[in-house]
Design a protein around this motif. Sequence first.
Motif, PDB file in Angstrom:
ATOM      1  N   ASN A 262     -29.879  10.694  17.123  1.00 20.85           N
ATOM      2  CA  ASN A 262     -30.130   9.429  17.809  1.00 20.85           C
ATOM      3  C   ASN A 262     -31.501   9.428  18.474  1.00 20.85           C
ATOM      4  O   ASN A 262     -31.676   9.012  19.620  1.00 20.85           O
ATOM      5  N   LEU A 263     -32.498   9.912  17.733  1.00 22.87           N
ATOM      6  CA  LEU A 263     -33.871   9.969  18.219  1.00 22.87           C
ATOM      7  C   LEU A 263     -34.751   9.055  17.387  1.00 22.87           C
ATOM      8  O   LEU A 263     -34.479   8.818  16.209  1.00 22.87           O
ATOM      9  N   GLN A 264     -35.829   8.561  17.985  1.00 17.53           N
ATOM     10  CA  GLN A 264     -36.760   7.689  17.276  1.00 17.53           C
ATOM     11  C   GLN A 264     -37.760   8.531  16.486  1.00 17.53           C
ATOM     12  O   GLN A 264     -38.962   8.548  16.765  1.00 17.53           O
ATOM     13  N   VAL A 265     -37.230   9.263  15.511  1.00 11.19           N
ATOM     14  CA  VAL A 265     -38.039  10.046  14.583  1.00 11.19           C
ATOM     15  C   VAL A 265     -37.765   9.487  13.197  1.00 11.19           C
ATOM     16  O   VAL A 265     -36.636   9.541  12.713  1.00 11.19           O
ATOM     17  N   LYS A 266     -38.786   8.936  12.570  1.00 16.37           N
ATOM     18  CA  LYS A 266     -38.622   8.281  11.275  1.00 16.37           C
ATOM     19  C   LYS A 266     -39.356   9.065  10.199  1.00 16.37           C
ATOM     20  O   LYS A 266     -40.536   9.356  10.342  1.00 16.37           O
ATOM     21  N   PHE A 267     -38.652   9.382   9.123  1.00 17.10           N
ATOM     22  CA  PHE A 267     -39.288   9.979   7.952  1.00 17.10           C
ATOM     23  C   PHE A 267     -39.506   8.875   6.926  1.00 17.10           C
ATOM     24  O   PHE A 267     -38.560   8.174   6.541  1.00 17.10           O
ATOM     25  N   VAL A 268     -40.751   8.695   6.517  1.00 19.98           N
ATOM     26  CA  VAL A 268     -41.100   7.574   5.646  1.00 19.98           C
ATOM     27  C   VAL A 268     -41.997   8.054   4.510  1.00 19.98           C
ATOM     28  O   VAL A 268     -42.610   9.120   4.585  1.00 19.98           O
ATOM     29  N   GLU A 269     -42.061   7.239   3.469  1.00 18.98           N
ATOM     30  CA  GLU A 269     -42.960   7.544   2.354  1.00 18.98           C
ATOM     31  C   GLU A 269     -44.395   7.178   2.682  1.00 18.98           C
ATOM     32  O   GLU A 269     -45.333   7.794   2.183  1.00 18.98           O
ATOM     33  N   ASP A 270     -44.562   6.142   3.532  1.00 18.11           N
ATOM     34  CA  ASP A 270     -45.895   5.668   3.886  1.00 18.11           C
ATOM     35  C   ASP A 270     -45.848   5.178   5.336  1.00 18.11           C
ATOM     36  O   ASP A 270     -45.121   4.220   5.646  1.00 18.11           O
ATOM     37  N   LEU A 271     -46.597   5.829   6.217  1.00 16.98           N
ATOM     38  CA  LEU A 271     -46.540   5.433   7.627  1.00 16.98           C
ATOM     39  C   LEU A 271     -47.541   4.328   7.976  1.00 16.98           C
ATOM     40  O   LEU A 271     -47.594   3.884   9.127  1.00 16.98           O
ATOM     41  N   THR A 272     -48.311   3.871   6.982  1.00 18.73           N
ATOM     42  CA  THR A 272     -49.339   2.862   7.252  1.00 18.73           C
ATOM     43  C   THR A 272     -48.807   1.630   7.984  1.00 18.73           C
ATOM     44  O   THR A 272     -49.416   1.185   8.967  1.00 18.73           O
ATOM     45  N   PRO A 273     -47.660   1.050   7.570  1.00 21.80           N
ATOM     46  CA  PRO A 273     -47.160  -0.123   8.303  1.00 21.80           C
ATOM     47  C   PRO A 273     -46.834   0.182   9.759  1.00 21.80           C
ATOM     48  O   PRO A 273     -46.993  -0.684  10.633  1.00 21.80           O
ATOM     49  N   TYR A 274     -46.411   1.396  10.047  1.00 23.81           N
ATOM     50  CA  TYR A 274     -46.069   1.768  11.422  1.00 23.81           C
ATOM     51  C   TYR A 274     -47.332   1.979  12.260  1.00 23.81           C
ATOM     52  O   TYR A 274     -47.363   1.636  13.443  1.00 23.81           O
ATOM     53  N   ARG A 275     -48.350   2.548  11.633  1.00 19.28           N
ATOM     54  CA  ARG A 275     -49.625   2.689  12.338  1.00 19.28           C
ATOM     55  C   ARG A 275     -50.209   1.302  12.637  1.00 19.28           C
ATOM     56  O   ARG A 275     -50.696   1.052  13.738  1.00 19.28           O
TER      57      ARG A 275
END
Length: 475
Positions: A265-278
């Motif tokens: 329950n932590l805000q740790v996201k594994f993604v293929e591309d973090l560009t949208p989050y940046r």
Amino acid sequence: MKQLNRRTASLPQQHPVKVLQFGEGNFLRGFVDWIIDLLNERTDFDGQVHIVQPLDKGIVHLLQQQEGLYHVLLEGIQGGETTRELRLISCIADATNPYENYKAYLALAENPELQFVISNTTEAGIAFDGADTGMESLPNSFPGKLTALLYHRFRHFAGAPDKGLYLIPCELIEKNGEALRYAILAYAKHWNLPADFTAWVEQHNHFCNTLVDRIVPGFPKDNIQEIQQELGYEDNLVVKAEPFHLWVIEAPEVVRAAFPAHEANLQVKFVEDLTPYRTRKVRILNGAHTALVPVAYLQGLRTVREAIEDSKAGSFIRKAIFEEIIPTLDLPQEELEQFANDVIERFQNPFIYHELISISLNSISKYRVRVLPSVLEYHKRKGELPKRLLQSLAALILFYKGEWNGERIPLNDTPEILAFFKQVWQLESAQEVVNAVLANKFFWDTDLTEIPGFADLVATELQALQRAEKQTNIA
């Protein structure tokens, strides 16, 4: 008062060391180690951290005195409620100063349980230094130190594929994982290391790009005595942080499985591309900061919390975020709105004193990077200009006049930019000032006067601000 250590806290070592951490500063201890501590509590991660001091001067000796223990104090607003939480962090097994014992540092690579390397060695830390001529003595740079460690591990385990590591840098540079990989390969070439080592680095080690987000003010010196009385321990490494946290990691599924933050329950996201989050962070969090500063400052407000709680400035920035910035982004609407609401709560944090004038450093370049992309994208998608974001630009131009209501504004920017504004404010009309600023390609990488209606709208907003200043002076 008791000294804080594993005997007085009744906390023996419980987990194998899985993480090698370069950096012992407030951010890593208040963010990464806090997360790992919760992983041990809530999941089967079962791993501890060994810290490496990346610079000659550091606080490894203080960590050793407290046997890796310290407290994290979270203070802020969550869900509209003021929150406060103290947590004892117990996931740090030990710490090493490689400047004192290089051999002991290299021996850390021989740990068969080791899986992760995490770092935060400042924005300048991930860089190749040609002055590092070899591994006979401790290299100067962080990537040089890490290359020496990886080569020792490669040799110790005879290049075993399963002894590669997951490298997760937290330095605040774009594509930090790729930058670290590039630097290590540059050292391998610079030091003429074997080709099979280079192949092992490339094929069996995962370099992850990351995005981190948490405000960590650090040691609460103003009220540390009260905190220590509450704890019942003499803890000289308390770290204060806000409750909000976000860690976006660009990595394959194998890394996510080894670091099961999704189960905690932590805000740790594994993604293929973090560009949208940046982009989301830069446009909403950083962009809102930058857009708010000149508007709020010219209203007589001096801190972020004052501004967000002010009826006029607070309404301005909320509408700018939800009506003009969010429509330019491509993540799901629910995610964007939740992040925006989190940002507003972070701005309201009563435990963090964030002065507007400190945020105003280099505001022209900040506006170009953080706000202007939202302006241009809004215009592209809507066929019209975002009034509030351009109102902010008008306020910024007036802010750079360096004076408001007879008071000097302590501007902090490059001499070239300050000289430009000193000259441009000699022009006779607001329209001339605006045209000169918007046409400056050095500022914006484009001539903004070429966008229909852009200069007229900014000039109208600037004139309104000037009228308000005159009315205030008359009153």
